[in-house]
Design a protein around this motif. Sequence first.
Motif, PDB file in Angstrom:
ATOM      1  N   MET A  69      97.606  75.983  37.157  1.00 18.41           N
ATOM      2  CA  MET A  69      97.123  76.677  35.667  1.00 18.41           C
ATOM      3  C   MET A  69      98.628  76.354  34.890  1.00 18.41           C
ATOM      4  O   MET A  69      98.185  76.263  33.684  1.00 18.41           O
ATOM      5  CB  MET A  69      96.975  77.997  35.956  1.00 18.41           C
TER       6      MET A  69
ATOM      7  N   TRP B 164      99.952  82.983  33.887  1.00 20.07           N
ATOM      8  CA  TRP B 164     100.101  82.024  34.980  1.00 20.07           C
ATOM      9  C   TRP B 164     101.396  81.905  35.488  1.00 20.07           C
ATOM     10  O   TRP B 164     101.708  81.639  36.640  1.00 20.07           O
ATOM     11  CB  TRP B 164      99.273  80.793  34.631  1.00 20.07           C
TER      12      TRP B 164
ATOM     13  N   GLY C  77      95.019  74.065  33.088  1.00 19.66           N
ATOM     14  CA  GLY C  77      93.999  74.931  32.513  1.00 19.66           C
ATOM     15  C   GLY C  77      92.944  75.074  33.500  1.00 19.66           C
ATOM     16  O   GLY C  77      93.197  75.077  34.668  1.00 19.66           O
ATOM     17  N   ALA C  78      91.973  75.716  33.147  1.00 22.55           N
ATOM     18  CA  ALA C  78      90.842  76.123  34.390  1.00 22.55           C
ATOM     19  C   ALA C  78      90.213  74.832  34.965  1.00 22.55           C
ATOM     20  O   ALA C  78      89.967  73.942  34.501  1.00 22.55           O
ATOM     21  CB  ALA C  78      89.964  77.142  33.645  1.00 22.55           C
TER      22      ALA C  78
ATOM     23  N   LEU D   4      92.625  82.751  27.421  1.00 23.53           N
ATOM     24  CA  LEU D   4      92.118  82.402  28.936  1.00 23.53           C
ATOM     25  C   LEU D   4      91.057  81.199  28.664  1.00 23.53           C
ATOM     26  O   LEU D   4      90.081  81.524  27.851  1.00 23.53           O
ATOM     27  CB  LEU D   4      91.619  83.528  29.762  1.00 23.53           C
ATOM     28  N   GLN D   5      90.930  80.427  29.478  1.00 21.17           N
ATOM     29  CA  GLN D   5      90.162  79.267  29.419  1.00 21.17           C
ATOM     30  C   GLN D   5      89.130  79.870  30.367  1.00 21.17           C
ATOM     31  O   GLN D   5      89.092  80.654  31.276  1.00 21.17           O
ATOM     32  CB  GLN D   5      90.686  78.059  29.846  1.00 21.17           C
TER      33      GLN D   5
ATOM     34  N   GLU E 292      88.998  80.991  34.226  1.00 21.83           N
ATOM     35  CA  GLU E 292      90.173  81.711  34.505  1.00 21.83           C
ATOM     36  C   GLU E 292      90.219  83.262  34.959  1.00 21.83           C
ATOM     37  O   GLU E 292      90.907  83.748  35.723  1.00 21.83           O
ATOM     38  CB  GLU E 292      91.318  81.449  33.505  1.00 21.83           C
TER      39      GLU E 292
ATOM     40  N   PRO F 207      92.178  71.302  37.761  1.00 19.69           N
ATOM     41  CA  PRO F 207      92.539  70.915  36.383  1.00 19.69           C
ATOM     42  C   PRO F 207      93.019  69.495  36.277  1.00 19.69           C
ATOM     43  O   PRO F 207      93.876  69.102  37.040  1.00 19.69           O
ATOM     44  CB  PRO F 207      93.403  71.749  35.792  1.00 19.69           C
TER      45      PRO F 207
ATOM     46  N   ARG G 105      98.009  83.115  28.090  1.00 20.76           N
ATOM     47  CA  ARG G 105      97.557  82.436  29.715  1.00 20.76           C
ATOM     48  C   ARG G 105      98.674  81.987  30.215  1.00 20.76           C
ATOM     49  O   ARG G 105      98.824  81.965  31.426  1.00 20.76           O
ATOM     50  CB  ARG G 105      96.320  81.347  29.330  1.00 20.76           C
TER      51      ARG G 105
ATOM     52  N   TYR H  49      89.201  83.484  38.348  1.00 20.57           N
ATOM     53  CA  TYR H  49      90.479  83.456  39.345  1.00 20.57           C
ATOM     54  C   TYR H  49      91.140  84.627  39.436  1.00 20.57           C
ATOM     55  O   TYR H  49      91.583  85.145  40.590  1.00 20.57           O
ATOM     56  CB  TYR H  49      91.157  82.307  38.908  1.00 20.57           C
ATOM     57  N   LEU H  50      91.557  85.153  38.070  1.00 22.88           N
ATOM     58  CA  LEU H  50      92.474  86.153  38.213  1.00 22.88           C
ATOM     59  C   LEU H  50      91.647  87.430  38.877  1.00 22.88           C
ATOM     60  O   LEU H  50      92.455  88.529  39.429  1.00 22.88           O
ATOM     61  CB  LEU H  50      92.870  86.587  36.920  1.00 22.88           C
TER      62      LEU H  50
ATOM     63  N   THR I  96      90.829  72.519  44.351  1.00 24.13           N
ATOM     64  CA  THR I  96      90.980  72.467  43.062  1.00 24.13           C
ATOM     65  C   THR I  96      90.558  71.215  42.368  1.00 24.13           C
ATOM     66  O   THR I  96      89.499  71.054  41.605  1.00 24.13           O
ATOM     67  CB  THR I  96      92.244  72.990  42.553  1.00 24.13           C
TER      68      THR I  96
END
Lengths: 304, 226
Positions: free
Chosen positions: B182, B135, A216-217, B80-81, B84, A212, B131, B87-88, A206
Motif C-alpha cells: 500500500m 499505511w 494503492g488499493a 483512502l482509495q 482500503e 496494486p 492514506r 482492508y483496514l 494481491t
Amino acid sequence: MNILKLISDIEKVDPEVYDRFDSRRKVFKHMTGMGKTLASAAVPGFLGAVFNKAYGQTSTLPQGIQDILNFALKLEYLEYYFYNKGLATTGLIPSGAGRDALSVIRDDENKHVAFLKTALGISAATVVVPESKFDFTGSKGGTRAALFADVFSNYQTFLAVAQSFEDTGVRAYKGGAAGLMANDTILEAALNIHSVEARHASHLRTMRRGGPTVAGAGTGASPKSWITGTESGGAGGSITAPIYGAGASGFPAEDNVTQGGVNLQTALSSLNFPATAFTEAFDEPLDGTTVTNIVLNFVVGTTL
Amino acid sequence: MQRRSFFKVAGASVAASTLVLAGCSDEPDPTPVAENILAFNSFDAQGNVIDDGILNYAYLLTQLEAAFYQKVVAAPPADLQQGELAYLTDLRDHELIHREYLKAILGSKAYDSGAATPLEFTFTSFTLTTRVGVWAAAQQLEDIAAAAYNGAGKLLVVTANLLALAKIASVESRHAALAHEMVQADSFGATIGADGLDDTKTPTEVFVLIQPFVPIKLSAANLPIS
C-alpha cells in the motif's frame, strides 16, 4: 558468594551481561547481525560457520529434526523450480511489477534451498531433487489428465498455482515447528522462512486480485491477502481444497474458529465481527502426511 | 534477592515501583533509582522458565496493533482509495481477535488483569490523516510484530503456546506484506535478508521500537533470552 547466581541475577536486569564476560558469545552475536549485510554469494559459507558454532556437526542433529528439514528442502525445491520455469517461459509473465515480484520470490526460494542444505550439511553443488521430479501441470509425467494444463501458458493459472504452493508452505512450516523446539537456532530459522512464505502468499494473492500495480488499493476484493474460511477450495477448486482443509487429528481446516479450546466466534460474539474474521485471524498448521499428499499431485512417481 | 522475589509474586505488574541499578560503579553503595516499569516475568518461583512473560509480550503487541487500527477505522483518512477501508477493517478485526484470544488464554496472568483501565497508547508520531501516513504506520507496526513473533518462538517452552503464536505470526506477515504494498508496489519483501530469511527481533529490540507508543517504561529484563 555464589558468582554464578550473581551473574544470573544480573542477567535479569542486563540481558547482555554474558557478552561482557564471554567474548565468544559476543562474536557470535555480531556474526548473526552481519547476515543481513553480506552479499548473497557469500551467505551459504557464512551460514555454515554460524550453524557449526550454534550446534556443532550436522550428524549430531536429532533424526526428527533432520527429517523435518529434509522435507522442507523438497518443498523449497518444488517452489524454486516452479518459479524458475515460469520466469524462463517466453510470454508467460509480463515484464514490470509482476516479473519483478516473481523474480524476488524465486530467488528467496533458491536461498531457502541453500539454507536448508547448509543446515543439513549438504554441499551446495549437490542437487538433492532434480527438476525432472516435478510436473507442475499435475499430469504426473503424462500418466493422468493434467490438473492445470495451462499453468505455463496462462498467467492467471500460474499465479493460482503459485498461491497454492505458498499457502501450503505456510501450513507445512507451521506444522513442522513443534518438532524443532529442541533446537533454538533451527526453530528460529524455520519460523523466519515461514514468515517469508506468508509474505509471498500475501503478495501473490494481491497480484491475483489485480492490484496494486501502483501504490494503492487492489482493484478486486478477492482473494484477500489472508485465508478466509476454506477459500471455497482455493485457486484450483477441488484440486486445491486439501490445502485449506483439515489434516490429521489435531490439524483443523482453515475455517477453524476454536483456538485454545475456546470457540472465539461464540466467546467474542459481542464484537459483532463477521464470521470470516475469526478464520482469517489464524493460519492453521498441517501435518507432513497431508502436505505430502498435496505435493504428490505435482510429483512424477509415487514418492516425493 | 528482594527484587526478584517481588516479580515471583507479582508476575508482571503495571506501575510497580522497582529498583534499577544505575550501572556498576566502584562506590560501595550504588544508589538505586526508582522508576515505574512494566516488566513481564518468565520465571516461576523455582526460577524455571515459563511462557507467561512471552505470552504477555505478544498480548501487549496485539493491544498496540488493535488500538492503532481501531483509531484509524474510527476516523479514516479522507484520501483512502477504493477497497482500503475494507482492508483496514479486516486488519482491525484480526488484531482485536488476537488481543482477546491472548487475554483469554492468559486469564489472571495477563499483566493488566487487575488494572482498572487498559494502557492508553500514543500514536502522535504517526500521520493518520493521509492514506500514505496510515499505511506507513501500519507497515511499521506489522513489521515489528512479524519480527517479534519470529524471535519469540524459540523463547517458549510449551508446544501449544508455540503453535498459538505461530498461527498468529503468519497472519502478521501477511498483513505486513499488504501494508508494504500500500506504501510502495512490490515492496513486500523489503524485510527479507540476503539469506532469504525474514527479520527477527528480540524482546529487548522490540521494546525499544514500541516504547514511543507505550505510556510506561518497558523492560525485557525478566524475559528469557534463549
